[in-house]
Design an enzyme around this catalytic site. Structure first.
Site, PDB file in Angstrom:
ATOM      1  CG  HIS A 323     -27.237 -21.749  -9.243  1.00 37.93           C
ATOM      2  ND1 HIS A 323     -26.268 -21.308  -9.765  1.00 37.93           N
ATOM      3  CD2 HIS A 323     -28.490 -21.534  -9.298  1.00 37.93           C
ATOM      4  CE1 HIS A 323     -26.505 -21.113 -10.323  1.00 37.93           C
ATOM      5  NE2 HIS A 323     -27.467 -21.255 -11.167  1.00 37.93           N
ATOM      6  CB  CYS A 342     -31.596 -20.791 -12.318  1.00 41.40           C
ATOM      7  SG  CYS A 342     -32.094 -21.924 -11.961  1.00 41.40           S
TER       8      CYS A 342
END
Length: 424
Positions: A323, A342
């Site tokens: 992201h 992440c």
């Protein structure tokens, strides 16, 4: 300055994690490391220009379009292992016993040790002299060494550089041998197009037909929130994604913040929904209790969203994804082990355009228009793109260029490879 403060980088990062323990996200799927980072960071951080500009020519000299995951890399590492075996057989290289920063103009006996060290590792020519004065030839050699080790190639020998220099040749040989096994296991057909995230290198490669088309800096998991090794396929790019707060963040961070500032959710564009999908007004919630934990907290798309402009999805059992981030200044740091598992991507819009290049209606300009609209737009890839999260801490891309990175998660099994020390 009378000496260096010696400690392993892993210790440094553990200490930093401990200091911010109250802000740690509990799930690997979380996009940021603290609710303050997520919701209160500037819409765009300031760039650290030094990271990109310092020693750029030296970094270019060691860069290659050859993917880390390729049969050629395996062959080059095999050659590097032979070379390092010869170095070890000849006694390795000297330790650099520095008690101050070494840079152009400094005169010190440690400069001679540094010069010998860099000559043996191939970062300087053997006819580079034996002077105790730090000259321009030594500056170029040190910058090359720093670039090979993923550092800012500024030609200044501080603690991080010193720690890497003083990893002995036998240990570096073992690191190459360990990583050769990993590279061989990934040297088969990986796809005509694929994405590779090298965790210890904090870097992403976008590869087409055996050539790296794009490289991106990444931010990966902290040592207590490791980014997992995995293989999957990217099937979706979401422009202007929503972010849903996990229950632990609601309980530990948002509820206390709402007790102090009842406008907190509204200011940060976070809406509440009950189990039936009905929106709940924040003023109707009893913030003196934990009843809000039963609600869904959804942050609207936008620049202050925890994932900012983009989320890239691929199926995996770890619930991780790639992201964007509103905290762009983090990409200017040398140590980019900041997430809860992440992977945050610098210039993710360029990567999105690369992923969506075969999808009609999603040129780079059209992607910008969609992001500017603020409307959440999931895009399914008609042909999923393989993605590999790997742990490669040593490799070679030919031309006698051997790359090393810190064994940040201690998977190479040698404490010395958790190198660098605290900065001066």
């Amino acid at each position: 300055m009378t000496g260096f403060i010696k400690s392993s980088r892993r210790t440094v990062l553990k200490s930093a994690a401990a200091l911010s323990a109250a802000a740690i996200l509990p799930s690997a799927a979380n996009a940021q490391t603290s609710i303050g980072d997520i919701l209160q960071s500037p819409q765009r951080g300031n760039w650290d220009d030094q990271f990109d500009s310092a020693g750029s020519s030296n970094r270019a000299a060691v860069d290659s379009r050859l993917p880390i995951l390729s049969p050629s890399t395996v062959s080059y590492v095999e050659v590097a292992i032979d070379n390092y075996r010869r170095i070890v057989a000849n006694g390795g290289w000297p330790r650099v016993n520095a008690t101050q920063r070494l840079k152009v103009g400094v005169r010190d006996n440690a400069v001679r040790q540094l010069r010998q060290r860099l000559i043996i590792s191939g970062d300087m020519a053997r006819n580079s002299g034996d002077s105790t004065t730090f000259d321009s030839f030594l500056d170029a050699g040190l910058k090359r060494f720093q670039a090979r080790h993923g550092m800012v190639a500024d030609g200044v020998m501080g603690n991080y550089t010193l720690a890497a220099l003083n990893v002995d040749a036998q240990t570096r040989l073992g690191q190459l041998e360990t990583n050769l096994v990993r590279l061989r296991s990934m040297s088969g057909y990986l796809g005509d197009r694929f994405v590779m995230v090298n965790i210890p290198g904090t870097e992403l490669e976008a590869v087409t037909n055996g050539r790296v088309e794009r490289r991106h800096k990444t931010i990966v998991g902290r040592i207590d929130r490791e980014t997992p090794v995995l293989s999957s396929k990217i099937h979706e790019v979401i422009l202007n994604p929503y972010w849903t707060a996990p229950k632990s963040i609601i309980r530990k961070d948002i509820i206390p913040l709402m007790r102090k500032d009842p406008t907190y959710l509204t200011r940060n564009k976070i809406r509440l929904f009950d189990g039936g999908g009905q929106e709940v007004a924040p003023e109707t919630v009893n913030w003196a209790t934990d009843e809000a934990v039963a609600l869904r907290f959804r942050q609207e798309p936008g620049k202050i969203n925890a994932m900012s402009s983009t989320k890239i999805n691929f199926h995996n059992p770890h619930a991780v994804y790639m992201h964007d981030t509103p905290q762009q200044s983090l990409f200017g740091k040398f140590l980019r082990f900041e997430s809860s598992g992440c992977v945050r991507i610098q210039d993710i819009r360029e990567l999105s355009a690369w992923l969506l290049s075969s999808e009609a209606g999603y040129t780079r300009g059209q992607i910008e228009q969609i992001i500017k609209s603020g409307e959440s737009t999931p895009i399914q890839l008609s042909t999923p793109v393989p993605v590999y999260f790997v742990y490669i801490s040593a490799w070679s891309t030919g031309d006698s260029v051997v790359h090393f990175r810190d064994d940040i998660y201690n998977r190479d099994g040698v404490g010395e490879l958790e190198t660098a020390a605290t900065s001066l």
